[in-house]
Design an enzyme around this catalytic site. Sequence first.
Site, short mmCIF file in Angstrom:
data_model
loop_
_atom_site.label_atom_id
_atom_site.label_comp_id
_atom_site.label_asym_id
_atom_site.label_seq_id
_atom_site.Cartn_x
_atom_site.Cartn_y
_atom_site.Cartn_z
N CYS A 107 0.50 0.45 10.31
CA CYS A 107 0.06 -0.60 9.39
C CYS A 107 1.18 -1.44 8.77
O CYS A 107 2.07 -0.91 8.09
CB CYS A 107 -0.79 0.02 8.28
N CYS A 167 -19.59 1.16 9.12
CA CYS A 167 -18.76 0.52 10.14
C CYS A 167 -17.56 1.44 10.31
O CYS A 167 -16.77 1.60 9.38
CB CYS A 167 -18.33 -0.87 9.66
N CYS A 169 0.23 5.07 6.92
CA CYS A 169 -0.40 4.86 8.24
C CYS A 169 0.63 4.20 9.18
O CYS A 169 1.09 3.08 8.90
CB CYS A 169 -1.65 4.00 8.10
N ARG A 199 -17.43 -3.50 18.41
CA ARG A 199 -16.65 -4.71 18.12
C ARG A 199 -15.25 -4.67 18.72
O ARG A 199 -14.50 -3.72 18.52
CB ARG A 199 -16.53 -4.89 16.59
N CYS A 253 -16.15 -9.78 6.09
CA CYS A 253 -15.59 -8.47 5.74
C CYS A 253 -14.35 -8.63 4.86
O CYS A 253 -13.39 -9.33 5.23
CB CYS A 253 -15.23 -7.73 7.03
N CYS A 288 -19.39 -6.94 4.16
CA CYS A 288 -18.75 -5.69 4.53
C CYS A 288 -17.47 -5.58 3.70
O CYS A 288 -16.85 -6.62 3.39
CB CYS A 288 -18.41 -5.70 6.03
N CYS A 307 0.83 -1.21 0.00
CA CYS A 307 0.00 0.00 0.00
C CYS A 307 0.87 1.26 0.00
O CYS A 307 1.89 1.35 0.68
CB CYS A 307 -0.92 -0.01 1.22
N1 SAM Z 1 -6.71 0.21 3.28
C1 SAM Z 1 -7.99 0.47 3.78
C2 SAM Z 1 -8.02 1.66 4.71
O1 SAM Z 1 -7.02 1.98 5.32
O2 SAM Z 1 -9.10 2.25 4.86
C3 SAM Z 1 -8.65 -0.70 4.47
C4 SAM Z 1 -7.84 -1.63 5.34
S1 SAM Z 1 -7.12 -0.94 6.80
C5 SAM Z 1 -6.00 -2.22 7.25
C6 SAM Z 1 -8.43 -0.97 7.97
C7 SAM Z 1 -8.15 -0.52 9.38
O3 SAM Z 1 -7.40 -1.51 10.07
C8 SAM Z 1 -7.35 0.73 9.61
O4 SAM Z 1 -8.08 1.90 9.40
C9 SAM Z 1 -6.96 0.58 11.07
O5 SAM Z 1 -7.95 1.14 11.90
C10 SAM Z 1 -6.91 -0.95 11.27
N2 SAM Z 1 -5.53 -1.41 11.49
C11 SAM Z 1 -4.56 -1.56 10.57
N3 SAM Z 1 -3.41 -1.98 11.13
C12 SAM Z 1 -3.65 -2.10 12.46
C13 SAM Z 1 -2.84 -2.46 13.59
N4 SAM Z 1 -1.56 -2.77 13.47
N5 SAM Z 1 -3.43 -2.48 14.81
C14 SAM Z 1 -4.73 -2.15 14.95
N6 SAM Z 1 -5.53 -1.78 13.93
C15 SAM Z 1 -5.00 -1.74 12.71
C1 DTB Z 2 -10.96 -2.75 11.63
O1 DTB Z 2 -11.33 -1.74 12.27
N1 DTB Z 2 -10.04 -3.60 12.03
C2 DTB Z 2 -9.81 -4.65 11.05
C3 DTB Z 2 -10.89 -4.31 9.98
N2 DTB Z 2 -11.46 -3.10 10.45
C4 DTB Z 2 -10.53 -4.27 8.57
C5 DTB Z 2 -8.41 -4.71 10.56
C6 DTB Z 2 -7.40 -4.94 11.64
C7 DTB Z 2 -6.07 -5.11 11.00
C8 DTB Z 2 -5.00 -5.46 11.99
C9 DTB Z 2 -3.67 -5.58 11.35
C10 DTB Z 2 -3.55 -6.66 10.32
O2 DTB Z 2 -3.97 -7.81 10.56
O3 DTB Z 2 -2.96 -6.40 9.26
FE1 SF4 Z 3 -2.85 1.21 3.38
FE2 SF4 Z 3 -2.70 0.10 5.76
FE3 SF4 Z 3 -3.23 2.69 5.57
FE4 SF4 Z 3 -5.09 0.88 4.78
S1 SF4 Z 3 -4.31 1.20 6.85
S2 SF4 Z 3 -4.45 2.73 3.70
S3 SF4 Z 3 -3.74 -0.74 4.01
S4 SF4 Z 3 -1.31 1.67 4.94
#
Ligand code: SAM
Ligand code: DTB
Ligand code: SF4
Length: 340
Positions: free
Chosen positions: A76, A204, A73, A276, A113, A144, A69
């Site tokens: 992430c 959500c 973030c 959740r 989801c 979702c 990506c």
């Molecule tokens: N790429 C899309 C976005 O960012 O909207 C969808 C997937 S993204 C992984 C969805 C959510 O996962 C993020 O907004 C964040 O709240 C959560 N998330 C991602 N990495 C995480 C982590 N290491 N710990 C907790 N929550 C995480």
């Molecule tokens: C949300 O709030 N948490 C989920 C889902 N929506 C998509 C994602 C959590 C991702 C945690 C890090 C990972 O597994 O990559």
């Molecule tokens: Fe990309 Fe992760 Fe940010 Fe979603 S949360 S936009 S997958 S870097």
Amino acid sequence: MQAENQQTLHFQAPVRQIEAETWPVDEVMALFDLPFTDLMHKAQTTHRANFPDGDVELATLLSIKTGGCEEDCGYCPQAARYDTGVEAKKILDVREVLDAAKAARENGATRFCMGAAWRSPKDRDIEKVETMVREVKALGLETCATLGMLKEEQAQRLAAAGLDYYNHNLDTAPEFYDKVISTREYQDRLDTLGHVRSAGLKVCCGGIVGMGESRRQRAGLISQLANLNPYPESVPVNHLVQVEGTPLHGLPPLDPLEFVRTIAVARITMPKARVRLSAGRRELGEAVQAMCFLAGANSIFYGDKLLTTDNPEAEDDRVLLDKLGLKTRNKIESKSGSCS
Ligand code: SAM
Ligand code: DTB
Ligand code: SF4
């Protein structure tokens, strides 16, 4: 002179009505600051009044497009710029998605989801996701998707394909946001949520705690969510999963009781939402999760994997829910009225 003044007043432009906030940050903060037992009592009372069945919803996640990506973030593991060991992959085939959805349904999940590591989907990606949504929905599951920022027309296409919910998180309070993400603005997230709402999709939306924010900033996140009009139907509260290679790795962990307080405050301020327990349950352990259920959590991500990181084993979750005597939701109340 007086008459002149009156006339000026009479002709002045109408004052723009600013919508009153339902939950100003100070009021949310006052909830956080309650003695723990008072807060838990208030949350449990709210929960019982709004969810007399007391069931727990099981939602299973699948990463349909992993890694690579372009966003930054700070939490992430899927951001290409961080060296986290997550390999970038192509979007899954519909067949692979359906197999995972069937397995989730067999295991008792009612919501499926689909998550993609995109800043925002391209129109040709939407076409593929539309097919996935149609076919997953035909299995009798609620659908979702979380694909990043959406344009209005993309949200409408997903709604027409039968998508029930769109997940897009605010992640944190506006004033902490730029400590975590720089490649998109808070307002971009609010705009996507607006497009999702106007397409008739259910929202959500939640965030992450444990990223080094203050209690007031946690209150700021909850205030933002609770002031959305209407507030989200689903509120995922993630406990930061610290992944090596990401900028947020190595932070001091959040006090677990503060996580429980966040759940309780979400329950009180968004009484009818499914709150959740999302990422980070493995680190919480059984006793803290039990307190979260007492505080009003009534949904979990269920299945051995989140998107790229580990979730508790499904079998361990069944044991925990059983031990607590919590029943799971087995009815699907989606728009189509389908049931499993
Ligand atoms: N790429 C899309 C976005 O960012 O909207 C969808 C997937 S993204 C992984 C969805 C959510 O996962 C993020 O907004 C964040 O709240 C959560 N998330 C991602 N990495 C995480 C982590 N290491 N710990 C907790 N929550 C995480
Ligand atoms: C949300 O709030 N948490 C989920 C889902 N929506 C998509 C994602 C959590 C991702 C945690 C890090 C990972 O597994 O990559
Ligand atoms: Fe990309 Fe992760 Fe940010 Fe979603 S949360 S936009 S997958 S870097």
